[in-house]
Design an enzyme around this catalytic site. Structure first.
Site, PDB file in Angstrom:
ATOM      1  N   ILE A  89      -9.178  34.316 -36.867  1.00 33.35           N
ATOM      2  CA  ILE A  89      -9.982  35.405 -36.295  1.00 33.35           C
ATOM      3  C   ILE A  89     -11.462  35.132 -36.572  1.00 33.35           C
ATOM      4  CG2 ILE A  89     -10.418  37.895 -36.334  1.00 33.35           C
ATOM      5  CD1 ILE A  89      -7.605  37.126 -35.261  1.00 33.35           C
ATOM      6  N   TYR A  92       1.547  30.825 -48.420  1.00 36.91           N
ATOM      7  CA  TYR A  92       1.138  31.814 -47.412  1.00 36.91           C
ATOM      8  C   TYR A  92       2.229  31.939 -46.347  1.00 36.91           C
ATOM      9  CZ  TYR A  92      -1.976  34.010 -43.933  1.00 36.91           C
ATOM     10  OH  TYR A  92      -2.567  34.845 -43.017  1.00 36.91           O
ATOM     11  N   LYS A 129       4.608  35.013 -45.203  1.00 35.91           N
ATOM     12  CA  LYS A 129       4.530  35.549 -43.839  1.00 35.91           C
ATOM     13  C   LYS A 129       5.919  35.598 -43.180  1.00 35.91           C
ATOM     14  CE  LYS A 129       0.457  36.914 -43.752  1.00 35.91           C
ATOM     15  NZ  LYS A 129       0.138  38.336 -43.550  1.00 35.91           N
ATOM     16  N   GLY A 133      -6.530  47.379 -47.132  1.00 36.86           N
ATOM     17  CA  GLY A 133      -7.358  46.174 -46.964  1.00 36.86           C
ATOM     18  C   GLY A 133      -8.532  46.438 -46.040  1.00 36.86           C
ATOM     19  N   GLY A 141     -11.629  44.111 -45.823  1.00 35.08           N
ATOM     20  CA  GLY A 141     -11.424  42.718 -45.430  1.00 35.08           C
ATOM     21  C   GLY A 141     -11.995  42.421 -44.049  1.00 35.08           C
ATOM     22  N   GLN A 142     -11.809  41.166 -43.619  1.00 38.27           N
ATOM     23  CA  GLN A 142     -12.416  40.725 -42.356  1.00 38.27           C
ATOM     24  C   GLN A 142     -11.938  41.586 -41.182  1.00 38.27           C
ATOM     25  OE1 GLN A 142     -10.961  37.204 -40.515  1.00 38.27           O
ATOM     26  NE2 GLN A 142     -12.881  36.696 -39.496  1.00 38.27           N
ATOM     27  N   ARG A 165     -10.370  46.759 -55.005  1.00 37.57           N
ATOM     28  CA  ARG A 165     -11.447  46.802 -55.996  1.00 37.57           C
ATOM     29  C   ARG A 165     -12.822  46.705 -55.351  1.00 37.57           C
ATOM     30  NH1 ARG A 165      -7.525  43.881 -58.319  1.00 37.57           N
ATOM     31  NH2 ARG A 165      -8.311  42.038 -57.253  1.00 37.57           N
ATOM     32  N   ASP A 174      -4.147  50.363 -54.598  1.00 42.21           N
ATOM     33  CA  ASP A 174      -3.646  49.035 -54.948  1.00 42.21           C
ATOM     34  C   ASP A 174      -2.205  48.967 -54.437  1.00 42.21           C
ATOM     35  OD1 ASP A 174      -2.571  46.795 -56.051  1.00 42.21           O
ATOM     36  OD2 ASP A 174      -3.286  47.178 -58.103  1.00 42.21           O
TER      37      ASP A 174
END
Ligand code: AKB
Length: 325
Positions: free
Chosen positions: A172, A142, A146, A8, A11-12, A36, A53
């Site tokens: 974040i 979600y 988690k 990842g 990502g952020q 991707r 992936d």
């Protein structure tokens, strides 16, 4: 940590964490795992990257074998608002992806960092000073992924001895890569809109308090817990960590200290409002402070000063625009 895979990594959190790890551990020792989305030039040109992936066990296994990693920081995940819209995808990425990473880590003896979230709590959790060990009955997909993830990580440590560690991140805030589909994203958007338009329409109601953290502290938490002395850890996974708690009115008032003409109104999104209301107002992170010295640097006012300065520069320099994961 010597040979590190970050999943990842576009990502952020992953995009900035990968760059910081490259600074500390050497560019060639930190592989950016991307799915991707194309990596930014900075990420692509500063060290190796691989398409991974995580929902495919073979893909994770192949890359770990190829580089002989000793550590995986597993950041690939679907955030809360997208998870509500696409629960199948959230289960596949957040649970099957995590399972694959833990299995490969077991086989190849890798340490693993796994972020959980304030999303692991739910409406029956005590929402003020939320304890480290408490009721966790989230009512979102979600949250379900988690909590299950936290349990799976504990299981892999206890049953197989996999050195898996993690924190429960709050919202974040960063000025580099935009978050993708979370409930706390308003606290990032508000800075962009304050600079660009001097006004913002907030999708969460006034009075909705949530824990938050600035990106430098988020990165520090990931590195510090992975470098912590294991002998001192009573918990291993899912440490509550926070740096500040505010509602939309408080962050708007802080921005107004630098941009007095800034105004905010509300157009509440019922889905994200319901999610936010089921999450803590503020967590107790004393276990992280005691067990591995968690001590964030940025409060709301220090973060706001830095965000406004960096974003103003970024927005006026088109090739430095924030990226969408
Ligand atoms: C989200 O809003 O989904 C994330 C989180 C708090 O886990 N930022």
């Amino acid at each position: 940590m010597k040979r590190i895979l970050v999943t990842g990594s576009v990502g952020q959190i992953g995009s900035e964490l990968t760059m910081e790890l490259r600074k500390i551990y050497g560019n060639d020792n930190v592989v950016a795992g991307v799915n991707r989305t194309k990596p930014s030039e900075t990420l692509r040109d500063s060290g190796p990257f691989e398409i991974v992936d995580c929902t495919k066990m073979d893909a994770v296994n192949d890359v770990v074998k190829k580089y002989n990693f000793d550590t995986i920081l597993h950041l690939a995940a679907i955030l809360s608002a997208v998870a509500e819209a696409k629960p199948n995808l959230a289960w596949n990425v957040n649970i099957n992806g995590l399972y694959n990473v833990l299995e490969v880590a077991r086989e190849h003896k890798c340490a693993v960092f796994v972020p959980s979230s304030i999303g692991a709590f739910g409406p029956t959790t005590p929402l003020d000073d939320t304890p480290q060990d408490t009721i966790q009955r989230p009512n979102t997909m979600y949250g379900v992924t988690k909590v299950s993830g936290e349990l799976l990580c504990d299981y892999y440590y206890k049953r197989f001895g996999v050195d898996v560690r993690g924190v429960r991140y709050p919202g974040i805030i960063s000025n580099v890569t935009l978050p993708g589909g979370g409930t706390t994203d308003y606290a990032v958007e508000i800075y962009y809109e304050a600079i660009k338009k001097k006004k913002y329409t907030c999708y969460l109601r006034a009075g909705t308090f949530l824990d938050m953290m600035y990106m430098p502290d988020c990165i520090k938490a990931a590195i510090d817990i992975m470098e912590a002395d294991p002998g001192k850890l009573k918990h291993r996974n899912a440490f509550n960590v926070t740096a500040m708690s505010f509602d939309p009115e408080i962050i708007a008032a802080e921005i107004r200290k630098s941009i007095p003409e800034f105004t905010m109104d509300y157009d509440v999104d019922p889905v994200r409002q319901a999610i936010a209301e089921s999450w803590p107002n503020n967590m107790d992170d004393s276990a992280a402070r005691e067990e591995w010295g968690w001590d964030p640097t940025y409060d709301l006012s220090a973060m706001t000063a830095d965000m406004l300065e960096k974003l103003t520069e970024r927005i006026s320099t088109p090739d430095k625009q924030a990226r969408t994961p």
